[in-house]
Design an enzyme around this catalytic site. Sequence first.
Site, mmCIF file in Angstrom:
data_model
loop_
_atom_site.group_PDB
_atom_site.id
_atom_site.type_symbol
_atom_site.label_atom_id
_atom_site.label_comp_id
_atom_site.label_asym_id
_atom_site.label_seq_id
_atom_site.Cartn_x
_atom_site.Cartn_y
_atom_site.Cartn_z
ATOM 1 N N GLU A 19 0.935 -1.397 0.006
ATOM 2 C CA GLU A 19 0.049 0.019 -0.183
ATOM 3 C C GLU A 19 0.757 1.274 -0.276
ATOM 4 O O GLU A 19 0.621 2.162 -0.681
ATOM 5 C CB GLU A 19 -1.019 0.100 1.107
ATOM 6 C CG GLU A 19 -2.244 -0.845 0.961
ATOM 7 C CD GLU A 19 -1.849 -2.133 1.340
ATOM 8 O OE1 GLU A 19 -0.930 -2.742 1.729
ATOM 9 O OE2 GLU A 19 -2.878 -3.142 0.960
ATOM 10 N N HIS A 73 -10.584 -5.093 10.596
ATOM 11 C CA HIS A 73 -11.217 -4.758 9.269
ATOM 12 C C HIS A 73 -12.617 -4.301 9.291
ATOM 13 O O HIS A 73 -13.227 -4.207 8.034
ATOM 14 C CB HIS A 73 -11.270 -6.077 8.422
ATOM 15 C CG HIS A 73 -9.930 -6.641 7.965
ATOM 16 N ND1 HIS A 73 -9.882 -7.931 7.374
ATOM 17 C CD2 HIS A 73 -8.816 -6.161 8.279
ATOM 18 C CE1 HIS A 73 -8.461 -7.945 7.115
ATOM 19 N NE2 HIS A 73 -7.760 -7.028 7.673
#
Lengths: 426, 326
Positions: free
Chosen positions: B60, B129
Site C-alpha cells: 500500500e 477490518h
Amino acid sequence: MATKVLMEALSPTMEEGRLVEWKKQEGDAVAAGEVLAEVETDKAVMDLTARAAGVLLKHAIAAGTTVPVGQVVGVIGSKGEDIAALLGGGAPKPSVPVAAAPAAALPVKPAAPAAAPVAGPPAVSAAAVAPAAAPVDGRVKASPLARKIAAEKGLDLARLQGSGPEGRIVVRDLEGAGAVAAIPAAGAVSAAPGSLTGFTDTPLSQLRKTIAKRLTQSIGPIPTFYLTAEVDMERVAEAREALNARAEAEKKPKVSFNDIVIKATALALMQHPACNAWWQEDRIRYWHDVHVSMAVAIEDGLITPVIRHADRKSLREIGAESKELAGRARERRLAPEEYTGGTFSVSNLGMFEIDQFTAVINPPEAGILAIGSIVAKPVAEGDKVVIRRRMRVTMSCDHRVIDGATGAAFLKTLKQMLENPLALVW
Amino acid sequence: MPVMTYRDALNAALREEMARDPDVFLMGEEVGVYQGAYKVSRGLLEEFGPNRIVDTPITELGFAGVGVGAAMVGLRPIIEFMTWNFALLAIDQIINTAAKIRYMSGGQVGCPIVFRGPAGAALQLGAQHSQCFEAMYAHIPGLKVIMPATPADAKGLLKSAIRDDNPVVFMEGEMLYNTKGEVPEGEHIVPIGKAEVKRAGEHVSLICYSKTVASCLKAAEQLEAEGVSAEVLDLRTIRPLDLEALFTSVSKTHRAVIAEEGWYFAGAGAQVVDELQQGIFDELDAPILRVTGADVPMPYNKYLEKAAKTSPERIVAAARKVLYLE
C-alpha cells in the site's frame, strides 16, 4: 390540538380577573386575535383575545365569575374534539414532570399530511404555566431557541414551567403562554418605560443622598412638603368665558378650568424641569417632555389618565382629550399605557367646593398639584378692597427631588401664568 | 432513468472518466485481472489495457506513493485500497505528501489524485477490518473527504473527485455495493461539498452520510408513525462540510441528531455539532445528540457486532430525546 384559553394578566398588576361577558359563544368559529370575552381587571375592562384559531368549544367559566390569572376559562379546538382531559385540572399544574410521564400518555397525534407545517412536533403537551416559579438555584433553564423566542415575544421565562429535563423551558412551553408570562408592562413603566423616551438620568450627589436619607427618616418613604399659593383667576375666568362663548357658537367642546390649569402646569414645568422628574432610588430622572397625570375619580377609587405632551397641545385639544379620557376612565376602559408614564400630576377637587387640600404624590413622580375651588372673595388691590375670583393651589413635593425654593419658583411661574393667561399662548 | 447498483455506478464513473481523459488511470491490488475485490473495475482492463488498469503487489505505501508521484507530474491517478483498513500502511503518502505538496511547493506542484475503497464495517470481519477513518482524514487540511450513500451520488461524486485538482479521499461502503438506485446516464456530476435532503421533514433533522443514510430513512419512517416529521440530511461530503444545508435544516427543525458509523470520540459528527452550536445557537431547542458506533474495537461475535453498530432504533431513540418525548 385543542388550546386552553387562560385568564391573562391584562394589566400590569392584575392577579385575578372577572369575566364580564363572553363575546363568543360555544361553537362559534374564532380567529387568532379575535375578541373572546371582556374581562374586568383591577383597573379597567379589557378584551381577552384568542391565541389560537378554531372553534370555541367550551366556556369553562360563566360570565360574572372571577378567577385568578392563569386559570383556564375556555378551550379552542376543532369541532367535535375531545377536551375532557384539558378541562380536568382547571388551574395550571404547578409542574409537569415529563421525565416521569410515560411517553404513551402524551397526546401524540399522527401527522396529517395536509396540515400546515407546525413549528414544533405535534406531540406536545399544552403550555404549562406557573405563577412565577422561582428556580431553586436562581437560574432559569431554557433552550437557546426558547430564550430567543421569549425575548422576541416579551415573555418572562421565570414565569413559565419548563417541561424538559430538569425543568428546562423548551419551545413547546412557550406555545400559548401569551400574556400570562408577558413581562409586566407597568413594572417596565415605573422603571424605564419602553414607549417613553427623552429624559436625563442624573446620579445622586452625596448631598442629594444625604438629603434623601435624612428626610425619609424624618417623615416617611416620600418626604413630602407642601407649598400653597392663592391665584387670582379673574382674568382666566374672563378668558374662559370668552372662549366658551365662541365654542358654543361653533358647537365645539368647552374648556374647563382644569384644562387651563393642566396647560399652565405643563408650560410651567417646561420652565422648571427640576420639578418634572422621577425619583429612581439611585438617581433622579429628569424628563424632557411633560406628560400630565390627571386624577379622575371613578367608582370605588381613582385613576390617573395621562395627557401626553400637554405643553404642546392647545386648550381645545386638552379639553377634548381630558373629557374623552375621563369618560373612558369612568367606564374602566383605559389601556395600561393610557394611565401610566406621567411625569407630574394634577388633582382637582374644586367642583366639591374644597378651598384647599394636600394631594398625595403618585410615585415615582416628584410632585402633584392640588387644585381648590374658585371662590369670589374680597381682596386688597392697592388701597381698595375688591371682589376677585381666587383659587388656592397646593403643591406636594418629594423633597428628595424638589427643594423648597425649587418648588416655590415653579409655583410662582404657574401663578403668574394663570394671572396673565396670555402667557398660555405666548 | 436506469436502475443500477452502487458498484456499477462507480464502474460507470470510472469508465466515463477514463474515456474522457487519457491521464486518468486506476491502480491497486486486484483491480485488473481479478476485476477488483468488489468488482468495481469490472471490464476496465479489457477496455483500457494494462497501462491504465494497473495491478500492484500488496504494497500500500508503495503504490500510494507511485500514485502521488504520478499526480505530481500531471497524471490523474485513482488509487484503490482493497479496504481503507489497509490504507493505514499508506497514510504517510496520503497525509504527508498528497495533502501537503501544493502548500510546500508554494503552489507549484499539485496532486490531483483520488484514493478510494470501501470503509467501515461489513459483517463479522473483525476488529482490524471494520473501521471508519473519515474523521481522521477530514482532520487533515488539504484533503477532501467524500462518502456517498446512493448509486447516483456514488457516480456523480466519483466523477467530481477525479476531476478535482486536489487529493480526494473517497470512501465507499462495502455493504452498499449491492444496493440499487436510479442513476442518471452519462454526464451526471454531483458537486463536492453539497449535502442533500433525502427526505424533507419539520420536527427533527437526522444528519447522516454513507451507510447511516439508510438507517436514518428507516428511523424517519418509524418516527412518522408517531406523528414526528423527520428530515434526513445526507452530508455526502464530510470535508468541506455544507454548512448552509446544515443551518437551513436545523434552523427549520430546531433539533438535530447526527448518525455516524464510526467511534464516538472526535468523530465526524462532533465537528457537525460544533458548527451547529457556533452557527445557529439560538435556533436550538435541545442539545444535539450523536448516534455512533460503540467506543470499542468492533466485536467479531455477530450479536455483539450488531449491538455495537449504529441502528435505526438508536436513531429513533435519540430523536425522541431531542423532541422531549421521553
